[in-house]
Design a protein around this motif. Structure first.
Motif, PDB file in Angstrom:
ATOM      1  N   GLY A 284       0.795  -1.225   0.000  1.00 13.22           N
ATOM      2  CA  GLY A 284       0.000   0.000   0.000  1.00 13.22           C
ATOM      3  C   GLY A 284       0.829   1.278   0.000  1.00 13.22           C
ATOM      4  N   LEU A 285       2.145   1.132   0.137  1.00 18.38           N
ATOM      5  CA  LEU A 285       3.000   2.328   0.153  1.00 18.38           C
ATOM      6  C   LEU A 285       2.946   3.068  -1.176  1.00 18.38           C
ATOM      7  N   ASN A 286       3.255   4.341  -1.107  1.00 19.28           N
ATOM      8  CA  ASN A 286       3.359   5.135  -2.331  1.00 19.28           C
ATOM      9  C   ASN A 286       4.456   4.543  -3.226  1.00 19.28           C
TER      10      ASN A 286
ATOM     11  N   VAL B 192       6.608  -5.882  -5.091  1.00 19.97           N
ATOM     12  CA  VAL B 192       5.576  -5.035  -4.482  1.00 19.97           C
ATOM     13  C   VAL B 192       5.201  -3.815  -5.327  1.00 19.97           C
ATOM     14  N   LEU B 193       5.952  -3.565  -6.404  1.00 19.43           N
ATOM     15  CA  LEU B 193       5.665  -2.371  -7.204  1.00 19.43           C
ATOM     16  C   LEU B 193       4.906  -2.776  -8.464  1.00 19.43           C
TER      17      LEU B 193
ATOM     18  N   LYS C 142      -0.423   4.188   7.675  1.00 13.09           N
ATOM     19  CA  LYS C 142      -1.342   4.600   6.629  1.00 13.09           C
ATOM     20  C   LYS C 142      -2.573   3.717   6.700  1.00 13.09           C
ATOM     21  N   LYS C 143      -3.486   4.027   7.619  1.00 12.82           N
ATOM     22  CA  LYS C 143      -4.647   3.145   7.657  1.00 12.82           C
ATOM     23  C   LYS C 143      -5.920   3.909   7.358  1.00 12.82           C
TER      24      LYS C 143
ATOM     25  N   ILE D 144       8.569  -0.268   7.930  1.00 15.95           N
ATOM     26  CA  ILE D 144       7.451  -1.189   8.181  1.00 15.95           C
ATOM     27  C   ILE D 144       6.377  -0.547   9.068  1.00 15.95           C
ATOM     28  N   PRO D 145       6.747  -0.049  10.285  1.00 12.98           N
ATOM     29  CA  PRO D 145       5.705   0.636  11.075  1.00 12.98           C
ATOM     30  C   PRO D 145       5.149   1.878  10.371  1.00 12.98           C
TER      31      PRO D 145
END
Lengths: 556, 312
Positions: B17-19, B135-136, B304-305, B298-299
């Motif tokens: 979900g990261l940018n 992941v991308l 980002k929730k 990671i944290p």
């Protein structure tokens, strides 16, 4: 809206024109079916409408074309893209992004539409095609039919006035093909979109089309309303190598017998309306007796199970015995285990449980290449089988492997070249041949080695009727020399005409195994058109296992 | 070789979900640090910091395949370096053979350690790149490349080729099956025969892909690709304040490692004798800072929730 006059086109380096003196007018809102044998110029014709010919492929074009008020020649493929949408054969090769939403955006972004407009068209396209549930799905997870619907959606989003589809269902199974055609008919009916479809399996599509165009050798041979073509031009259609839909074939056979059955039926329901009185009188048909001497078993499978590394069980306890000289057809949905089953026979895959016996002996430890002497496997794409430097060497390879001496190899190769009509190509590089020639070569190369068991996986996909019939005659000939032939196919009508024993698979199991008249009757997807036609008349004593038009005629 | 599938894996983890810019910046930062830092301990810790990321993204199984390959490559690097390098004072083994050009064939402790250090460098780079590609999403990669002002056609070509990697692998499998069935022996016979037979797969694969390429080009042309120079985009990358913070922390981390190198904190001597295992306290402080940023991803990703209204 589409006007072609004296259109002639020749590819660079070709000996003769691909299209010759074409004169056509197509009205807005028409649904046009274009057909013809391979090499007839169908695909080239499609590509002239949006400028891909000659802009992308090169060549010389003369005459005039006007499509949606534009001349594709001066407008070019980019501008034409917003007027004429084009969908191609293989869904895999027209997807450029990795999920549905991005795929639908691709063309709109190329046309520089604003974000608001794109958002609006996205919604309407997803709804029109009925694929909004697929919106965020990755493309590689979709079925062939779903992919083809996405391809159509990505074109529709550009709001074309004409939709051109070049054999859009040749890579799909029957269910996927039906889905695509019924969507096309809705687009034509409700949105008034002009639709031009190239297709050679007429039974899928005639009910939707208004107009029938048959091309051969670059010329328009027939250009008539569908109804008229199916009534008065059937002989000509067959003569050009295109098969008739079974219902139309029945209509034609009845006419030949002097019975005037009325208008040619396009759907099974229409067929019932047209043939009702006749069918109620049908008696037991005379089925041609198929001789085979399967004394000794050629293939035996005892409780065979197999799972792929992903953990998916693909075969579950298969028990099967196939005799020498038998022709067995395996049918079933995609991923039902058909191909997995035949791969056990030459150890491309090794069963997790159970025994596989070939010619009475259990096969263990042999490599696939060693198995090739007794089990010949031919997959769908012939190109993938070819590796030699010339057509002749390709055929000689299997013979050398068998340890024959030079003279024998020469002799047998020449026989095979003659039999498969490849003699004039003997010195050519195999990969340069046309699709049909490659297919014959792949088959000849495997059959030259005379394997006791010949397995063909979807050999008729995408080839026209005339070639199909030729292929079936070759197979029949092979079988009569007490060889065993196993055929995997989706082609229900082909099976109805040529097979005897049919095995139906589903989810890794054999569901039914028996005579085609038993297996293929009284179902929906796996019953041929004629069987679906006669099913409701069982109560009048009509045999419910009739499969072909010829059988109906013999029963009258 | 379906296991060698080097492409995006759809998962719903915080890392996924990261940018996309953050994902790319993370991998690039690790590659840069792995290239410039010479201290084996720091490098080892940087590599180890990628391990929890692979697990957090639940791509560890795919990742392990690549790490295994990197380890094989590492062993080769160690062997070659140990045998080819003549430096180092601590002899472990002496062959007594004198090689032309390379000199005596000896094994020294220093050469061994240097080889291991090179292998760890390789491991760190491969690990970061493997995780990033898993992941991308290719579409996101395209957007990032456009953000970086790369020409659209170049960017499109790159993502298009990643899309066809799995297709090509599938093709190769099918071709191998077909040719084996014709009687071509792939796994037996001498090396020369095997290479010859495998090359026939490549030729078929090439013929297949050539056909695909033409069809794809045609399909793109039919959808107006390249007809209007100014293209619009339906999707865009939205930056949140958190994304900005993460990227700023990466920049700080890079600055810190440059400072560490300039100040000689990560100095390590391999030849002629190993020297510098014990870092100075300020060296440890900088290392700790780098690791905090790397593991902190990671944290930070989990922060980002809730509903994401910005992401298109």
């Amino acid at each position: 809206m589409i006007k072609l006059e004296r259109l002639t086109f020749q590819y660079n380096g070709a000996a003769k024109p691909a299209l010759e003196d074409i004169y056509l007018r197509i009205k807005p809102g028409d649904f046009v079916l274009v057909t013809g044998p391979s090499g007839s110029g169908k695909s080239t014709f499609c590509r002239t409408l949006n400028g891909l010919v000659p802009h992308f492929h090169g060549g010389t074009l003369s005459g005039t074309i006007e499509v949606a008020g534009l001349d594709p020649l001066s407008a070019g493929a980019g501008v034409m893209a917003s007027r004429v949408g084009m969908v191609f054969q293989d869904p895999e090769n027209q997807m450029v992004t990795s999920d549905v939403e991005h795929e639908i955006c691709f063309g709109m972004e190329n046309l520089s539409l604003t974000k608001d407009l794109m958002a609006k068209r996205m919604e309407e396209t997803l709804d029109t095609m009925g694929i909004s549930h697929l919106r965020h799905r990755p493309l590689n997870e979709l079925s062939g039919g779903e992919k083809q619907k996405v391809a159509i959606a990505s074109i529709l989003a550009l709001h074309p006035q004409v939709l051109v589809l070049d054999e859009p269902t040749s890579e799909l199974d029957p269910k996927g093909a039906d889905d695509v055609f019924s969507i096309l008919s809705r687009l034509n009916d409700e949105l008034g979109l002009t639709i031009i479809v190239v297709e050679h399996r007429l039974e899928r599509i005639i009910q939707y089309a208004d107009r029938f165009i048959l091309l051969n050798e670059g010329r328009v041979i027939i250009d008539k309303p569908v109804r008229e073509a199916m009534d008065r031009h059937t002989g000509e259609i067959l003569h050009n190598g295109i098969g008739l839909p079974p219902l139309i074939n029945l209509h034609r056979l009845l006419k030949d017998k002097g019975i005037e059955p009325g208008r040619p039926p396009f759907t099974v329901k229409e067929g019932r309306q047209v043939f009702e009185t006749l069918l109620k009188k049908a008696l037991k048909p005379v089925y041609p007796v198929i001789h085979s001497n399967h004394s000794a078993p050629a293939v035996e499978m005892e409780n065979v199970s197999f799972a792929y590394p992903s953990g998916m069980a693909a075969l579950k306890g298969i028990n099967l015995s196939i005799g020498r000289g038998e022709l067995v057809v395996i049918m079933g949905r995609n991923a039902s285990g058909k191909t997995t089953l035949v791969k056990q026979l030459n150890r491309l895959l090794v069963p997790a449980k159970g025994k596989v016996k070939i010619l009475g002996k259990e096969i263990t430890g042999a490599s696939t290449a060693e198995m090739s002497a007794s089990v010949g496997l031919v997959f769908q794409n012939p190109q993938e089988h070819l590796f030699a430097d010339s057509v002749r060497e390709e055929i000689a390879f299997g013979l050398k492997n068998k340890g024959l001496d030079g003279n024998e190899i020469k002799q047998i190769s020449q026989q095979m070249l003659d039999k498969f009509g490849l003699s004039h190509l003997a010195h050519r590089y195999p990969r340069e041949l046309s699709g049909g020639e490659k297919q014959r070569l792949a088959l000849a190369a495997v059959m030259a080695g005379e394997p006791e068991i010949l397995v063909l996986d979807e050999p008729t996909r995408g080839i026209e009727d005339r070639l199909k019939i030729k292929l079936m005659h070759l197979i029949d000939d092979y079988r009569h020399r007490s060889k065993t032939v196993i055929l995997i196919t989706h082609d229900v009508e082909l099976v109805a005409r040529f097979a005897s024993r049919v095995i139906l698979m589903s989810e890794g199991r054999i569901i039914v195994d028996g005579d085609k008249h038993h297996v293929m009757s009284q179902a929906l997807m796996f019953s041929p058109q004629i069987n679906r036609l006669i099913q409701p008349y069982e109560k009048y004593g009509v045999p419910a296992d009739i499969l072909t038009a010829e059988e109906v005629v013999s029963a009258l | 070789m379906p296991f060698l599938n080097f492409s995006y894996r759809e998962r719903t983890t915080a890392i996924h979900g990261l940018n996309p810019v953050v994902k790319l910046a993370w991998a690039l930062s690790i590659v840069i640090m792995a290239m410039i830092i010479d201290h084996p301990l720091v490098l080892g810790l940087i590599f180890l910091s990628t391990v929890p990321v692979a697990f957090a993204a639940r791509v560890h199984r795919e990742w392990l395949v690549f790490i295994r390959i990197a380890l094989y490559m590492g062993v080769i690097v160690v062997l070659i370096n140990a045998l080819a390098s003549t430096g180092g004072n601590h002899l472990i083994w002496q062959s007594g053979i004198n090689l032309p050009l390379l000199g005596p064939l000896n094994l020294t402790l220093e050469a061994l350690i240097y080889g291991v250090f090179m292998a760890v460098r390789l491991l760190a780079i491969i690990s970061a790149f493997a995780i990033m590609t898993f992941v991308l999403h290719p579409n996101d990669l395209l957007m990032v490349m456009l953000k970086m002002k790369l020409p659209y056609k170049t960017a499109m070509l790159t993502t298009l080729s990643t899309r066809f990697v799995p297709v090509l692998l599938e093709d190769a499998g099918r071709i191998a099956d077909a040719q084996k069935s014709r009687g071509l022996e792939m796994d037996r016979g001498n090396i020369l025969k095997r290479i010859q037979h495998r090359s026939s797969i490549l030729l078929s694969l090439l013929a297949n892909s050539l056909e695909r390429t033409i069809q794809i080009a045609e399909a793109m042309e039919a959808r107006a690709f390249g007809s209007i120079t100014k293209r619009t985009f339906f999707h865009s990358i939205a930056f949140s304040r958190l994304d900005g913070l993460i990227i700023a922390s990466f920049l700080l981390m890079l600055a810190a490692s440059f400072y560490g190198i300039a100040a000689g904190l990560f100095e390590f001597q391999y030849y002629p004798v190993l020297n510098g295992f014990l870092m100075s306290p300020s060296g440890w402080v900088v290392t700790a800072a780098i690791l905090t940023v790397l593991i902190g991803l990671i944290p930070a990703a989990r922060l980002k929730k809730g509903v994401d209204f910005d992401q298109a």
